[in-house]
Design an enzyme around this catalytic site. Structure first.
Site, mmCIF file in Angstrom:
data_model
loop_
_atom_site.group_PDB
_atom_site.id
_atom_site.type_symbol
_atom_site.label_atom_id
_atom_site.label_comp_id
_atom_site.label_asym_id
_atom_site.label_seq_id
_atom_site.Cartn_x
_atom_site.Cartn_y
_atom_site.Cartn_z
ATOM 1 N N CYS A 328 8.893 -9.614 -22.249
ATOM 2 C CA CYS A 328 10.348 -10.142 -21.878
ATOM 3 C C CYS A 328 11.468 -9.259 -22.248
ATOM 4 C CB CYS A 328 10.431 -11.477 -22.287
ATOM 5 S SG CYS A 328 11.612 -12.500 -21.684
ATOM 6 N N HIS A 407 5.569 -14.769 -20.678
ATOM 7 C CA HIS A 407 5.215 -15.505 -22.086
ATOM 8 C C HIS A 407 3.811 -16.126 -21.895
ATOM 9 C CE1 HIS A 407 8.696 -14.399 -24.059
ATOM 10 N NE2 HIS A 407 9.560 -14.774 -23.087
#
Length: 476
Positions: A328, A407
């Site tokens: 991310c 994630h």
């Protein structure tokens, strides 16, 4: 049936884990129960089911443990790190704006109806709501601004359990002080106290139980021995308390501990992996001793990128001979340039990245919030996305490099095996889903064995019980 508030007599007393455990145990008793926290302050969030928004990890974790579909109702207000003295405000799962602390408290009355609506919506569907508190419920200068503790307890007449951390010392003062500083009406709703994180022979605290019950007038619902629980990390402080057996480890992994690290539950499968030694590092010199570096998610990507440069990480992050996995915000930093003309994360319009990947990342005002199944590096994985940055691909592989916006990917057994076998062909892997289910059941059983669950159920169902407080207030 009454709903239940869990108040800590201090910060980090174990409210989140006990709230989860009680939610789980009530569910096992056949009660239709749901987790709740009015306001959470955390960079660790997850996308809810049906992509309806994001909520803090503890409520999502508790819901998933009992098979509930997650919803923003479980955590209607979430605050994340903002710039300088501000916080990023998320209402009902949706990002709104950055707000300074003074403005937030000034507008608190506008937030109470949001909490009320969420709680009442849950009450229509569930018999009991387990409402986790926040910090201490008796910060005297903030009691009129307290949403998670006093507002919920007063508004919905919840029963209350106090949780005290004996490990940090001062347990008697914290129990006596919190109980007696509570408003009188709420003291009547206190079922008792759970003394948490006890180490040693429980018989050594027999006199302590007598003091709390006889001299303070507060029932001790249980003394819970310390047991590591490496799941559902709420914040960086709880993350740093993880315990790992590295006696069989064959691969060393380091996560760079960014100042604004987010979504650190990504690493729970690595903590639990007996073949992995996991550590968090803050200096480049430490990084040399590991087989794999992980650059994690960040709530303040620009700020953390600058911090990495200041700490001297540039050379090692650009070294294509060093194995690196970026997630991310960490993934965004690996591109040539980061552009934020709308000021979403920074007052800087652009910043050079570490150029391990070609191209740029453009920050947009609408946040990506998705949850699903993704094809990552040839393996199907469940995961979720929470980010403002946009680039052409959600995942990229290069020499000694994996990067993705997704994630939760280390929960994918196949992906872990793929990555770590490249590092060490002897790596065997394990079934994380089975591990997680067993760890949850074992921890809940541990709690049940050391608390009076039947008494708690009786008090939740019976409003006529009145505790004997005849000796309350006497000094020890």
């Amino acid at each position: 049936m009454h709903s239940l508030s869990i108040f800590g007599t201090s910060s980090d007393a174990g409210k989140s884990t006990l709230s989860f455990a009680l939610t789980y145990l009530l569910h096992k008793e056949g009660i239709k129960v749901a987790p709740f926290k009015a306001q959470n302050v955390s960079n660790n969030s997850v996308v809810t089911d049906l992509n309806t928004g994001e909520i803090a990890i503890p409520q999502a974790f508790a819901a998933e443990a009992i098979g509930l579909q997650t919803t923003p109702l479980f955590n209607p207000i979430l605050l994340k790190s903002g710039s300088k003295n501000s916080a990023h405000l998320i209402i009902n799962g949706q990002s709104l704006q950055d707000t300074d602390v003074w403005s937030y408290y000034k507008n608190l009355d506008k937030l109470k109806p949001i909490v009320k609506k969420a709680f009442k919506s849950l009450q229509r569907e569930y018999e009991c709501i387990v409402a986790e508190g926040a910090g201490s419920p008796v910060e005297l200068n903030l009691m009129d601004k307290d949403l998670s503790n006093l507002y919920v307890a007063k508004k919905f007449n919840t029963k209350i359990i106090l949780v005290a951390d004996i490990e940090r010392g001062g347990v008697f003062a914290s129990i006596y002080g919190v109980y007696n500083l509570l408003p009188k009406k709420l003291r009547k709703n206190v079922i008792g106290v759970i003394v948490n994180k006890f180490r040693g022979d429980l018989r050594l605290f027999d006199k302590g139980v007598t003091i709390i019950e006889k001299e303070f007038g507060i029932k001790v619902l249980g003394v819970v021995p310390y047991l590591p629980f490496n799941l559902g990390f709420e914040d960086a402080a709880s993350l740093m308390g993880y315990k790992q057996d590295i006696s069989k480890a064959i691969i060393k992994v380091a996560v760079i501990k960014l100042p604004h690290i987010s979504n650190f539950t990504d690493f729970e499968p690595l903590v639990a992996d007996s073949e992995i030694e996991l550590n968090f590092i803050t200096t480049p010199s430490e990084a040399e001793h590991y087989d794999l570096l992980i650059l994690p998610g960040s709530k303040r990507v620009f700020d953390d990128l600058l911090w990495l440069r200041e700490q001297g990480f540039k050379k090692i992050l650009q070294d294509t001979n060093k194995k690196l996995f970026a997630i991310c915000g960490g993934y965004e930093m690996m591109f040539e340039r980061l552009i934020d003309k709308s000021g979403v994360e920074s007052q800087k319009e652009s910043l050079n990245g570490f150029s391990r990947l070609k191209g740029e990342v453009v920050f947009q005002t609408n946040k990506v919030l998705t949850k699903g199944c993704y094809n990552l590096f040839g393996t199907m994985c469940s995961g979720y996305e929470i980010h403002y940055g946009r680039t052409k691909k959600r995942a990229k592989k290069a020499k000694n490099f994996y990067g993705t916006f997704i994630h939760g990917i280390f929960e994918c057994d196949g992906l872990r095996e793929k990555i770590f076998k490249e590092i060490n062909p002897q790596y065997q892997g394990y079934n994380f889903k089975n591990y997680k289910q067993k760890a949850i059941a074992d921890f809940a059983k541990h709690i049940q064995e050391h608390i009076e669950l039947d008494y708690i159920l009786e008090r939740l169902n019976n409003d006529t019980h009145k505790p004997d407080n005849s000796t309350a207030g006497l000094p020890y």
